[in-house]
Design a protein around this motif. Structure first.
Motif, mmCIF file in Angstrom:
data_model
loop_
_atom_site.group_PDB
_atom_site.id
_atom_site.type_symbol
_atom_site.label_atom_id
_atom_site.label_comp_id
_atom_site.label_asym_id
_atom_site.label_seq_id
_atom_site.Cartn_x
_atom_site.Cartn_y
_atom_site.Cartn_z
ATOM 1 N N ARG A 92 -33.897 16.200 2.025
ATOM 2 C CA ARG A 92 -33.326 14.892 1.698
ATOM 3 C C ARG A 92 -31.832 15.103 1.508
ATOM 4 N NH1 ARG A 92 -34.579 11.331 -3.735
ATOM 5 N NH2 ARG A 92 -33.851 13.296 -4.624
ATOM 6 N N ASP A 93 -31.038 14.557 2.418
ATOM 7 C CA ASP A 93 -29.586 14.684 2.335
ATOM 8 C C ASP A 93 -29.058 13.519 1.500
ATOM 9 O OD1 ASP A 93 -26.708 14.105 3.231
ATOM 10 O OD2 ASP A 93 -27.073 16.065 4.134
ATOM 11 N N ALA A 146 -32.139 10.733 4.860
ATOM 12 C CA ALA A 146 -30.711 10.713 4.554
ATOM 13 C C ALA A 146 -30.297 9.449 3.822
ATOM 14 C CB ALA A 146 -29.905 10.849 5.846
ATOM 15 N N THR A 171 -38.557 20.038 5.474
ATOM 16 C CA THR A 171 -38.075 18.681 5.200
ATOM 17 C C THR A 171 -36.943 18.755 4.186
ATOM 18 O OG1 THR A 171 -40.255 17.695 5.592
ATOM 19 C CG2 THR A 171 -38.685 16.364 4.360
ATOM 20 N N ALA A 208 -28.487 22.913 9.572
ATOM 21 C CA ALA A 208 -29.865 22.451 9.734
ATOM 22 C C ALA A 208 -30.725 23.542 10.358
ATOM 23 C CB ALA A 208 -29.900 21.193 10.596
ATOM 24 N N LYS A 241 -29.871 13.443 12.285
ATOM 25 C CA LYS A 241 -31.290 13.165 12.079
ATOM 26 C C LYS A 241 -31.957 12.766 13.392
ATOM 27 C CE LYS A 241 -34.428 9.895 9.864
ATOM 28 N NZ LYS A 241 -34.587 8.776 8.910
ATOM 29 N N VAL A 257 -35.376 15.160 8.384
ATOM 30 C CA VAL A 257 -34.280 14.747 7.509
ATOM 31 C C VAL A 257 -34.510 13.326 7.008
ATOM 32 C CG1 VAL A 257 -31.797 14.267 7.345
ATOM 33 C CG2 VAL A 257 -32.608 16.236 8.687
#
Length: 403
Positions: free
Chosen positions: A106-107, A134, A104, A94, A119, A132
């Motif tokens: 998106r996991d 997720a 930004t 991260a 997060k 994050v």
């Protein structure tokens, strides 16, 4: 606190560029942005020396796996690492990501629910990293692709339970596996996984909670089934046919192409540690993936940037390589930037807060030496990244030491 970025080149995320612009940030928001001659800088603002540089919205990567580290055999690593080790590594990844101007992410698949702790730690300022969103565990069929970071489920009743588990843990979206994949042994990217009823059940359950569904789908059959079920985005979209392209346009479904994932895997030599079956599948699909991307771009499919960072040799912190690949396949530099700013924010449902440089938006900005509209590769050159701002705070780059 107020910060003034005077006399910069402004790429606003709306498709326009202004030379000699000034951007003023107050606390966590953009106060003003426009031509220097008509933009008032309030008294007391901290002036930063950015003359000749370019400011643009912080980049958004819509497809990462912070629990994977780009190792040659990521499946074995994630299966053998303890949850604690995975989380410690994810925190490091991260930090590398935000340092590269990705504000930004998106996991879309993590082993277990540790991603939600990460997060929270980032939001609390305990760990440096991007914002994050997720999904938690990817939801896959028994024996299906991504089971190494997934929650196996079969049939509508079990699908509902799996979706609710992710939502209860804190999921911002749901990830469903609609076709076979590259990394999972014994699965074929061409073959659809899950039935239409199962995917539709996942979508309906997610929507009840106000969440969207992202569907992993390489093959056209899996793509068409996922679009028919009502997903918000197709991840990879590797083997698109005309019918799938038409469905994506008609239903306004985004694709997140992840060109870097196949390219980095296909480009590694046998014997580098990547399982041979993985390299073979990646090489077999690479040319078709590029053709699918060109088709999507030509047909006007909505495209948001995503890298699949964490897959073999596809490292966190090198996310902006995706923009190079998009431009090489026919996008203009401005289009590529928009895919990683305004379009990505729209996919994530955050376009009221991020993705463009406008008064009132959160001050997620990157400041670059040079003009990425002339040379998109500047955005992946850490030596050219003068500053990364997240919600009004300079968190990385030489300019961070001046405030």
């Amino acid at each position: 606190m107020m910060i003034a970025l005077r006399h910069v080149r402004l790429i606003d995320g709306l498709g326009s560029v202004q030379e000699r612009a000034t951007v003023v940030v107050k606390d966590d928001r953009i106060l003003s942005a426009g031509p220097s001659r008509s933009t008032t800088v309030p008294r007391g603002a901290v002036d930063l020396d950015v003359r000749g540089m370019t400011v643009l919205p912080g980049l958004i990567d819509c497809h990462v796996h912070l629990g994977l580290g780009g190792e040659p055999d990521v499946v074995t690593v994630v299966e053998t690492d303890s949850p604690g080790m995975t989380l410690l590594k994810a925190a490091r990844y991260a930090e590398q990501t935000i340092g590269a101007g990705i504000t930004t992410v998106r996991d879309v698949g993590y082993k277990g629910h540790g991603i939600f702790a990460l997060k929270q730690a980032i939001a609390a300022g305990l760990v440096l990293g991007p914002r994050v969103l997720a999904a938690g565990q990817a939801i896959c069929m028994t024996g299906g692709h991504a089971r190494f970071i997934g929650r196996e489920a079969d049939g509508p009743i079990e699908i509902v339970r799996a979706v609710r588990e992710q939502l209860a843990a804190g999921a911002d979206l749901i990830k469903i596996i609609a076709s076979g994949g590259v990394l999972t042994p014994g699965t074929s990217p061409d073959q659809a996984q899950f039935s239409l009823e199962e995917i539709r059940t996942a979508v309906q359950e997610a929507q009840r909670a106000g969440k969207q569904v992202a569907a992993h789908a390489h093959g056209a059959a899996g793509m068409k089934q996922a679009v028919a079920a009502g997903v918000r985005s197709i991840e990879h979209a590797t083997l698109m046919d005309e019918e799938a392209a038409e469905a994506l346009v008609q239903h306004e479904v985004f694709i997140v192409p992840t060109l870097s994932a196949l390219a980095t895997t296909a480009g590694c030599p046998l014997g580098a540690g990547v399982p041979e079956s993985v390299v073979t599948k990646a090489r077999d699909m690479s040319a078709r993936h590029e053709a699918s991307f060109k088709k999507a771009h030509k047909r006007g499919v909505r495209i948001a940037m995503g890298t699949d960072a964490g897959t073999p040799f596809n490292y966190h912190g090198e996310n902006a390589q995706e923009l190079d690949r998009m431009v090489a396949l026919g996008m203009s530099p401005m289009e590529a930037i928009l895919s990683a700013t305004a379009s990505a924010a729209a996919l994530l449902g955050l376009d009221d807060r991020i993705g463009t440089i406008q008064p009132g938006k959160l001050a997620d900005l990157i400041i670059v030496e040079g003009n990425p509209l002339k040379r998109i590769a500047l955005l992946r050159d850490r030596n050219r990244l003068a500053g990364v701002m997240l919600q009004g705070r300079l968190v990385s780059g030489p300019l961070a030491g001046e405030v």
